[in-house]
Design an enzyme around this catalytic site. Structure first.
Site, mmCIF file in Angstrom:
data_model
loop_
_atom_site.group_PDB
_atom_site.id
_atom_site.type_symbol
_atom_site.label_atom_id
_atom_site.label_comp_id
_atom_site.label_asym_id
_atom_site.label_seq_id
_atom_site.Cartn_x
_atom_site.Cartn_y
_atom_site.Cartn_z
ATOM 1 N N TYR A 156 10.300 17.115 43.886
ATOM 2 C CA TYR A 156 9.576 17.492 44.842
ATOM 3 C C TYR A 156 10.558 17.918 46.202
ATOM 4 C CZ TYR A 156 6.427 15.019 42.181
ATOM 5 O OH TYR A 156 5.604 14.119 41.116
ATOM 6 N N THR A 228 1.863 0.876 51.885
ATOM 7 C CA THR A 228 1.151 -0.185 52.393
ATOM 8 C C THR A 228 0.661 0.358 53.716
ATOM 9 O OG1 THR A 228 3.076 -1.166 53.707
ATOM 10 C CG2 THR A 228 2.789 -1.845 51.350
#
Length: 324
Positions: A156, A228
């Site tokens: 990527y 998170t």
């Protein structure tokens, strides 16, 4: 004609509101109340994994359920130093490396099949010493947790693309414990806490060695999880190092003075910015720490207790293969 004009004005107003809301999603979420973790998946449909995902982070790590994997390699981090800026986002502190830097820090080895490029550091902490870390070890919470993120630079182009894609991210968790001596590299970050007191504040951080920030250990636990923070993308390979780094009471005090809002409306302290524990959902947590060497060890192993014995010739001339 007037009705048509009114409808057109309403339509334009809706478009403006939508565009403004899309531009400010990051300002809407918090760690408590109706914009807290329980509602992240509802605030933005693109964050639906926060509510529906089954490979979410953080988790509680139970030592007696770890699976020893002797094939896990040491984690390798380049020695290059990086510079960037520390930001108070109103949700946490985040260090972002300068993207224009010619030399980047690579993270390889461990369970990673690709080269990952260091990008960000997130700091989560509590307003007291009894909680603060997002991950827990046998239900024990540390006063703080530093999370080092990198993206898969082989597949990527950048962090924004990688965080949505398979094997896109690596996240290294450093538990932070109260001690008498401060980690020297951590001091480079803590020295600018007084410059990022309010939301939107930023301060330059120069010549940070990620390798020196990590504790002196080759042991770690690893599992497949998520970011998170919203949108809780399930693209992260987590590495939880088995030794903490240390921070003094003075630095923790300075950290707990930081605020969620701007100087005009500082709101509440920035601390207590940890996402609640997520269900494991039958995921395996592997480790390269061989607990079997300890007399009280209960850690299972991936190593099979069998091997090939030397071939022997039988009387009929056939070859015998024995597995024991």
């Amino acid at each position: 004609m007037c009705l048509r004009h009114l409808l057109l004005c309403l339509l334009v107003g809706v478009i403006v509101i939508v565009n403004e809301s899309e531009a400010s999603w990051d300002e809407w979420w918090t760690y408590d109340g109706i914009s807290g973790p329980a509602f992240w998946g509802l605030i933005n449909p693109q964050w639906s994994l926060c509510s529906k995902g089954r490979r979410q982070s953080p988790i509680n790590i139970e030592p007696d359920k770890l699976l020893f994997d002797r094939h896990l390699r040491p984690v390798l981090v380049d020695k290059h130093k990086v510079s960037g800026h520390l930001y108070n986002t109103g949700q946490f502190l985040v260090f972002r490396a300068d993207r224009e830097a010619k030399v980047r820090v690579n993270i390889t080895g461990g369970p990673l099949a690709y080269h990952y490029q260091f990008e960000e550091i997130y700091i989560h902490y509590g307003m007291d010493n009894d909680h603060g870390s997002e991950h827990r070890i046998n239900n024990y919470a540390f006063p703080a947790e530093i999370q080092v993120y990198g993206y898969n630079a082989e597949l990527y182009h950048n962090m924004s693309e990688a965080q949505h894609k398979s094997q896109g991210l690596v996240a290294i968790s450093l538990m932070v414990q109260l001690g008498e001596t401060l980690n020297p590299e951590l001091q480079i970050i803590t020295s600018v806490f007084n410059k990022v007191i309010y939301r939107g504040d930023a301060a330059p951080v120069r010549h940070l060695s990620l390798k020196s920030l990590l504790p002196d250990t080759n042991g770690y636990m690893t599992y497949e999880g998520s970011t998170t923070h919203p949108g809780c993308w399930e693209t992260a390979v987590w590495l939880i190092l088995n030794k903490p780094i240390y921070v003094t009471a003075r630095e923790l005090y300075a950290l707990r003075k930081l605020m969620q809002g701007p100087p005009t409306t500082p709101k509440a302290p920035l601390g207590n910015n940890s996402r609640p524990l997520q269900d494991l959902h039958y995921r395996t947590i592997r480790t390269n720490i061989d607990f079997r060497k300890r007399p009280d060890a209960k850690c299972p192993s991936m190593a099979q207790d069998m091997h090939y014995r030397a071939n022997t010739w039988q009387d009929d001339g056939s070859l015998s293969h024995n597995v024991v």
